[in-house]
Design a protein around this motif. Structure first.
Motif, mmCIF file in Angstrom:
data_model
loop_
_atom_site.group_PDB
_atom_site.id
_atom_site.type_symbol
_atom_site.label_atom_id
_atom_site.label_comp_id
_atom_site.label_asym_id
_atom_site.label_seq_id
_atom_site.Cartn_x
_atom_site.Cartn_y
_atom_site.Cartn_z
ATOM 1 N N ASP A 9 3.823 36.987 0.964
ATOM 2 C CA ASP A 9 2.634 37.671 1.510
ATOM 3 C C ASP A 9 1.546 37.792 0.553
ATOM 4 O OD1 ASP A 9 3.769 37.001 3.922
ATOM 5 O OD2 ASP A 9 4.051 39.097 4.566
ATOM 6 N N LEU A 10 1.935 38.807 -0.341
ATOM 7 C CA LEU A 10 1.026 39.288 -1.283
ATOM 8 C C LEU A 10 0.415 38.012 -2.119
ATOM 9 C CD1 LEU A 10 2.706 42.326 -2.749
ATOM 10 C CD2 LEU A 10 0.689 42.358 -1.239
ATOM 11 N N ILE A 12 0.085 35.043 -1.024
ATOM 12 C CA ILE A 12 -0.933 34.103 -0.153
ATOM 13 C C ILE A 12 -2.339 34.915 0.049
ATOM 14 C CG2 ILE A 12 -1.319 33.588 2.279
ATOM 15 C CD1 ILE A 12 1.785 32.958 2.450
ATOM 16 N N TYR A 13 -2.144 36.342 0.195
ATOM 17 C CA TYR A 13 -3.511 37.000 0.289
ATOM 18 C C TYR A 13 -4.030 37.080 -1.016
ATOM 19 C CZ TYR A 13 -0.998 38.837 4.302
ATOM 20 O OH TYR A 13 -0.324 38.897 5.695
ATOM 21 N N SER A 16 -5.957 33.890 -1.941
ATOM 22 C CA SER A 16 -7.250 33.600 -0.750
ATOM 23 C C SER A 16 -8.605 34.223 -1.464
ATOM 24 C CB SER A 16 -6.885 34.053 0.531
ATOM 25 O OG SER A 16 -7.059 35.448 0.387
ATOM 26 N N LEU A 106 -0.407 44.628 6.376
ATOM 27 C CA LEU A 106 -0.857 43.382 5.283
ATOM 28 C C LEU A 106 -1.505 42.351 6.157
ATOM 29 C CD1 LEU A 106 1.627 43.411 2.484
ATOM 30 C CD2 LEU A 106 -0.633 44.596 2.590
ATOM 31 N N LYS A 107 -2.727 41.826 6.312
ATOM 32 C CA LYS A 107 -3.344 41.106 6.828
ATOM 33 C C LYS A 107 -4.423 40.472 6.378
ATOM 34 C CE LYS A 107 -4.809 44.004 10.502
ATOM 35 N NZ LYS A 107 -4.766 44.259 11.919
ATOM 36 N N ASN A 108 -5.003 39.091 6.379
ATOM 37 C CA ASN A 108 -6.265 38.737 5.896
ATOM 38 C C ASN A 108 -7.338 38.993 6.299
ATOM 39 O OD1 ASN A 108 -7.037 37.349 3.385
ATOM 40 N ND2 ASN A 108 -6.212 35.341 4.225
#
Length: 108
Positions: A9-10, A12-13, A16, A106-108
């Motif tokens: 996840d980290l 991917i974030y 971005s 955690l979210k974009n």
């Protein structure tokens, strides 16, 4: 398994917004679970723990490594210290400056 999912996840974030994800281990065999390096060179250190009972130990590890880096004339300490936790109800900043963030935050 939890650590690998958080790192995914980290990554991917981070990607971005043009950052990169790394793992840190030094010659003293100290490690940081995840490091995000921002495009301008600042970096953030993350310890990843499943249980809330591991937060204090994880924060102490981050603070120790930060102090050692600060003592090195060539060292550039992390801009942010953070413990990502699987069993935490809310994100908060500890008195020592370390952030604690539940994985669900955690979210974009």
């Amino acid at each position: 398994m939890f650590e690998a999912l958080c790192e995914r996840d980290l990554k991917i974030y981070a990607e971005s917004f043009g950052a990169s994800l790394y793992h840190y281990q030094d010659y003293r065999n100290q490690e940081i679970d995840a490091v995000i390096e921002l495009p301008e060179g600042n970096w953030c250190a993350f310890e990843i723990k499943l249980g809330a009972n591991q937060i204090d130990t994880a924060a102490a590890n981050l603070l120790t490594i930060k102090k050692q880096i600060e003592e090195d004339p060539k060292g550039k300490p992390p801009a942010v210290l953070c413990v990502i936790c699987g069993m935490s109800n809310a994100a908060y900043r500890r008195q020592d400056g370390v952030f604690v963030v539940p994985i669900s935050a955690l979210k974009n």
